[in-house]
Design a protein around this motif. Sequence first.
Motif, short mmCIF file in Angstrom:
data_model
loop_
_atom_site.label_atom_id
_atom_site.label_comp_id
_atom_site.label_asym_id
_atom_site.label_seq_id
_atom_site.Cartn_x
_atom_site.Cartn_y
_atom_site.Cartn_z
N LEU A 120 -10.67 -4.21 -4.07
CA LEU A 120 -9.77 -3.14 -3.60
C LEU A 120 -9.34 -2.21 -4.73
O LEU A 120 -8.48 -1.36 -4.53
CB LEU A 120 -8.51 -3.76 -2.98
N TYR A 140 0.83 -1.20 0.00
CA TYR A 140 0.00 0.00 0.00
C TYR A 140 0.87 1.25 0.00
O TYR A 140 2.02 1.23 0.44
CB TYR A 140 -0.94 0.02 1.22
N THR A 161 -10.29 0.43 -6.10
CA THR A 161 -10.32 1.89 -5.95
C THR A 161 -9.36 2.39 -4.88
O THR A 161 -9.25 3.60 -4.67
CB THR A 161 -11.74 2.37 -5.61
N GLU A 162 -8.68 1.48 -4.19
CA GLU A 162 -7.76 1.84 -3.13
C GLU A 162 -6.31 1.66 -3.57
O GLU A 162 -6.02 0.93 -4.51
CB GLU A 162 -8.02 0.99 -1.88
N GLN A 163 -5.39 2.32 -2.87
CA GLN A 163 -3.96 2.14 -3.13
C GLN A 163 -3.44 0.99 -2.26
O GLN A 163 -2.47 1.13 -1.52
CB GLN A 163 -3.21 3.44 -2.87
N ILE A 164 -4.12 -0.15 -2.40
CA ILE A 164 -3.82 -1.36 -1.65
C ILE A 164 -3.91 -2.53 -2.63
O ILE A 164 -4.87 -2.61 -3.40
CB ILE A 164 -4.83 -1.60 -0.50
N HIS A 205 -10.01 -1.51 5.00
CA HIS A 205 -10.35 -1.78 3.60
C HIS A 205 -10.16 -3.27 3.26
O HIS A 205 -10.96 -3.83 2.49
CB HIS A 205 -9.50 -0.91 2.69
N VAL A 242 -5.51 0.68 6.60
CA VAL A 242 -5.46 -0.31 5.53
C VAL A 242 -6.28 -1.54 5.92
O VAL A 242 -7.00 -2.11 5.09
CB VAL A 242 -4.00 -0.69 5.23
N LYS A 279 -2.85 8.21 2.23
CA LYS A 279 -4.26 8.48 2.52
C LYS A 279 -4.82 7.68 3.68
O LYS A 279 -5.99 7.82 4.03
CB LYS A 279 -5.10 8.23 1.26
N TYR A 280 -3.99 6.84 4.30
CA TYR A 280 -4.48 5.97 5.37
C TYR A 280 -3.90 6.36 6.72
O TYR A 280 -2.77 6.84 6.81
CB TYR A 280 -4.14 4.51 5.06
N THR A 288 -9.63 5.92 8.02
CA THR A 288 -9.55 4.48 7.84
C THR A 288 -8.10 4.03 7.82
O THR A 288 -7.21 4.76 7.38
CB THR A 288 -10.21 4.03 6.52
#
Length: 297
Positions: A96, A13, A98-101, A37, A34, A17-18, A32
């Motif tokens: 996932l 990740y 849409t997330e940077q994960i 999510h 990681v 943003k987390y 939130t």
Amino acid sequence: MHNRARYLIFFQYIGKKYSGVVSVARHQPGKTGVQDHLEEALQRLKPLSPVSLLVSSRTDAGVHALSNSAHFDLQRRNNMPPFTEYTLVEALNSHLSTEQIRVTRAHRVPSDFHARFRARSRTYLYRIALGVSNYNHLPLTECDLCWGLRNKVLDVGAMRDAASLLAGTHDFSSFAANSHEEVYKSPVKTMAVVSIQTGNSFAHSYFHREMPLLELTFRSQSFLYKQVRRMTGALVAVGQGRMSLSQLADILEARDTRAYPQNILAPTRGLFLTSVDYKESDLQFSDQLTSTENAKG
């Protein structure tokens, strides 16, 4: 139940943003971690009961990971067989997207496997860009992924001498920030690796500006809270000539968090957890073992 399975997943990740890796949604509305999510993605697989992850290595807000890990138990509805490792990875990444994960791999492991306590070592990398007088001097590929220093040159030789002081087994109390969890941890850690490499960003040729990089690598079985950022800050201070080797030795010897100068802590944005290592045998799942466990249960 025979269709209840324990998995170990490896995931990466970008931490900007987390609010760190562990779950914070219940305690900090609007923020939130990681873990939040990942657990949401697992719930979308419609397990028989809610799934909770146990993360191997905690990272703070803004810290990144190329390979963190966690284990969890998952039982499918209607007595359906456990997910294959490939299917689990594909399904989680779909949820996932849409997330940077990203989940990079999964292993089905024995029911007594523990992601945190079975880890043999953890490796962190800290990236430093030199000659960066302001944020706009960083290529887009490096923004929020390194610590940009105005210094065009650091005394890398002195930094390597300083790194040798930190290598090995020491009481690192001076390099731990106060945390309620630290009360229960031993401050004695063995640093198997403290090393410094020099190079350039891969974007260097395209950005048309000189931008040397330093990469500081730290490996140990475990670390204290903010220990890597404090060690990095001290090594940079040595490279800048703001701290001598004898002063660094005094800080280490003091074994007191208050001995660490508060104005040299490295920021989170250059820090990456790059690996959590296990014995290969710990990652091998045995159907025969599971059958034996079920018979006992």
